[in-house]
Design an enzyme around this catalytic site. Structure first.
Site, mmCIF file in Angstrom:
data_model
loop_
_atom_site.group_PDB
_atom_site.id
_atom_site.type_symbol
_atom_site.label_atom_id
_atom_site.label_comp_id
_atom_site.label_asym_id
_atom_site.label_seq_id
_atom_site.Cartn_x
_atom_site.Cartn_y
_atom_site.Cartn_z
ATOM 1 N N GLY A 1 0.827 -0.461 -0.221
ATOM 2 C CA GLY A 1 0.178 0.469 -0.382
ATOM 3 C C GLY A 1 1.279 1.222 -0.256
ATOM 4 O O GLY A 1 2.232 1.092 -0.780
ATOM 5 N N HIS A 2 0.573 2.417 1.169
ATOM 6 C CA HIS A 2 1.129 3.239 0.569
ATOM 7 C C HIS A 2 2.413 3.712 1.427
ATOM 8 O O HIS A 2 3.514 4.593 0.350
ATOM 9 C CB HIS A 2 -0.106 4.483 1.653
ATOM 10 C CG HIS A 2 0.149 6.539 1.672
ATOM 11 N ND1 HIS A 2 0.286 6.175 0.576
ATOM 12 C CD2 HIS A 2 0.578 6.772 2.800
ATOM 13 C CE1 HIS A 2 0.571 8.147 0.688
ATOM 14 N NE2 HIS A 2 0.927 7.535 2.196
ATOM 15 N N PHE A 3 3.192 2.569 2.696
ATOM 16 C CA PHE A 3 4.447 3.002 3.229
ATOM 17 C C PHE A 3 4.947 1.922 2.602
ATOM 18 O O PHE A 3 5.076 1.145 3.643
ATOM 19 C CB PHE A 3 3.968 3.229 4.635
ATOM 20 C CG PHE A 3 3.562 4.818 4.786
ATOM 21 C CD1 PHE A 3 4.516 5.468 4.972
ATOM 22 C CD2 PHE A 3 2.888 5.195 5.432
ATOM 23 C CE1 PHE A 3 3.949 6.922 5.073
ATOM 24 C CE2 PHE A 3 1.742 6.280 5.764
ATOM 25 C CZ PHE A 3 2.618 7.063 5.867
#
Length: 295
Positions: free
Chosen positions: A269-271
């Site tokens: 995902g994002h991180f």
């Protein structure tokens, strides 16, 4: 007896830039090639705590916190302009005080528009570029941004208040865990570190101001894209393809403008650095060794 190599030391320091105390992490040989790490929301240079020593064996690594984030000063939103232009000016001032004139740049989330400010101001300063879920194209602003775009359009308090959920613990945990297949790889220290800082008195207003100012990054996209085409910085993309905030469609347009591009989509995902460090760290170090170390 085999002698182990020394583990790089990270120093945690503060400099005053234009009257604002800016915290930064610094490691590695100061005569080595500099790598500037620019963090995203809702975190700080804390997101690079593991990457910094990994790169510091041969690179001079600098990771600042923007005002209102991490350990940097957080002046009252009524007396300080929380804009990406201002963030860029302060990071530029920090680099000037540190005597850094040329550097590779890692941009992620909010770090992308901060980095674009630097690139447009000093177009020849960037020796290499690492993009991790950092946007420079209209294609990268999808469903997540719809309520934010309403606020951009009308500027109303009602629209602003509807975005306050973005600074809650639930959303902070979501940002770290959404799109991740193995949550045991994500340290809960992330949200127990970030959330108390988000919860500081007045910080919600700071974050809403920054969110509102993000609209001013979009008109810069054509200039950023022209810089990419003109300067052709060697670029590594390591993008979490399951990211809801900056989704995969924002990664592919870089291919239109860059020739020396290494492109990696990762199943997360994002991180990306949190659960895919074992994959991403070697990619980053190898890229810098080949493209930046002797540039």
């Amino acid at each position: 007896m085999i002698q182990k190599s020394a583990y790089p030391v990270t120093r945690h320091q503060t400099l005053t830039v234009d009257g604002i105390k800016i915290f930064y992490r610094e490691a590695g040989p100061k005569d080595g090639p500099t790598v500037l790490l620019l963090h995203g929301f809702p975190t700080s240079s804390h997101m690079f705590r593991n990457l910094i020593p990994y790169l510091a064996d041969r690179y001079h690594v600098i990771a600042p916190d923007y005002p209102g984030y991490g350990q940097s000063e957080a002046p009252d939103a009524r007396s300080f302009s929380y804009t990406f232009e201002k963030f860029g000016q302060l990071v530029d001032g920090l680099l000037h005080q540190l005597g850094v004139q040329r550097y590779a740049m890692y941009v992620m989330d909010y770090g992308a528009p901060v980095g674009w400010q630097l690139a447009l101001k000093h177009p020849d300063a960037i020796s290499g570029l690492i993009v991790q879920n950092g946007n420079a194209y209209d294609e990268g602003l999808k469903e997540f941004w719809d309520p934010i775009k309403i606020y951009w359009a009308d500027g109303k308090k009602e629209s602003r208040d509807k975005l306050l959920n973005l600074v809650t613990l639930e959303t902070t945990i979501f940002q770290y865990t959404d799109g991740v297949s193995d949550r045991t790889r994500i340290s809960p220290d992330n949200w127990t570190h970030d959330q108390p800082l988000l919860d500081r008195p007045g910080n919600a207003d700071i974050q809403m101001d920054v969110m509102y100012d993000y609209r001013n990054n979009l008109p810069l996209y054509p200039k950023v894209q022209a810089w990419l085409r003109d300067k052709q910085p060697p670029t590594l993309i390591v993008w979490g393809k399951n990211d809801f905030i900056f989704p995969e469609p924002g990664a592919h347009p870089y291919k239109r403008d860059l020739k020396d591009l290494e492109f990696h989509l990762l199943d997360t995902g994002h991180f990306v650095l949190e659960d895919k460090a074992d994959e991403v760290f070697p990619l980053i170090h190898d890229f810098l060794d080949r493209k930046v170390a002797h540039a």
